[in-house]
Design a protein around this motif. Sequence first.
Motif, short mmCIF file in Angstrom:
data_model
loop_
_atom_site.label_atom_id
_atom_site.label_comp_id
_atom_site.label_asym_id
_atom_site.label_seq_id
_atom_site.Cartn_x
_atom_site.Cartn_y
_atom_site.Cartn_z
N UNK A 60 0.66 -1.18 0.06
CA UNK A 60 -0.06 0.00 -0.06
C UNK A 60 0.64 1.43 -0.08
N UNK A 61 2.11 0.95 0.56
CA UNK A 61 2.91 2.38 0.69
C UNK A 61 3.65 2.56 -0.65
N UNK A 62 3.56 1.72 -1.39
CA UNK A 62 4.37 1.60 -2.65
C UNK A 62 3.70 1.69 -4.04
N UNK A 63 2.41 2.40 -3.81
CA UNK A 63 1.40 2.54 -4.98
C UNK A 63 1.39 4.06 -5.31
N UNK A 64 1.74 4.63 -6.31
CA UNK A 64 1.35 6.04 -6.45
C UNK A 64 0.91 6.44 -7.86
N UNK A 65 0.54 7.72 -8.03
CA UNK A 65 0.16 8.14 -9.45
C UNK A 65 1.07 9.05 -9.79
N UNK A 66 1.28 8.97 -11.12
CA UNK A 66 2.15 10.12 -11.73
C UNK A 66 1.44 10.63 -13.12
N UNK A 67 1.65 11.86 -13.23
CA UNK A 67 1.02 12.71 -14.65
C UNK A 67 2.21 13.15 -15.26
#
Length: 113
Positions: A54-61
Motif C-alpha cells: 500500500x505504501x508503494x503505489x502512487x500516481x504520476x502524470x
Amino acid sequence: MSKVTLRMIAGWEREVLSTPQVRDLVEYHVARIAELAIKSAPKASHKANWNSIKRNIEALITLYDTWYGQVIIEAEHEVRHAMLQERGWKDRKGRRHPARLFLKAALEKARIE
C-alpha cells in the motif's frame, strides 16, 4: 443553398489533449485507479512497514505530447512483491501460491463503459 468547407488542421489532437482541462481529467482518473489499487492491496500484517504494498503505489502524470497518466507500483528497487502477489508464485518448497489479482480488479472497477 450555402456551401460549407471543412478544413482540418493538422495536429489538432495534440493542441486539444495538452490543455489543462484534459490534465484535470487524467489526474482524476489516475488518482481513482491508484486509490482503488491501494484499497484492494493485500495486507501482510497490522503494521505499516516501509515495504508494504500500500505504501508503494502512487500516481504520476506527465506531459509528453499529450497528458499521460500512470499508476506506479513499487518504484523502490528493493520492494518487488506486489507483482508476485498479482501473478501468483512458487515458494522455495515448490508450493504454488495463487494470484490475488488486486490490480486487475482495480482497473476493472475504474473502467468506464
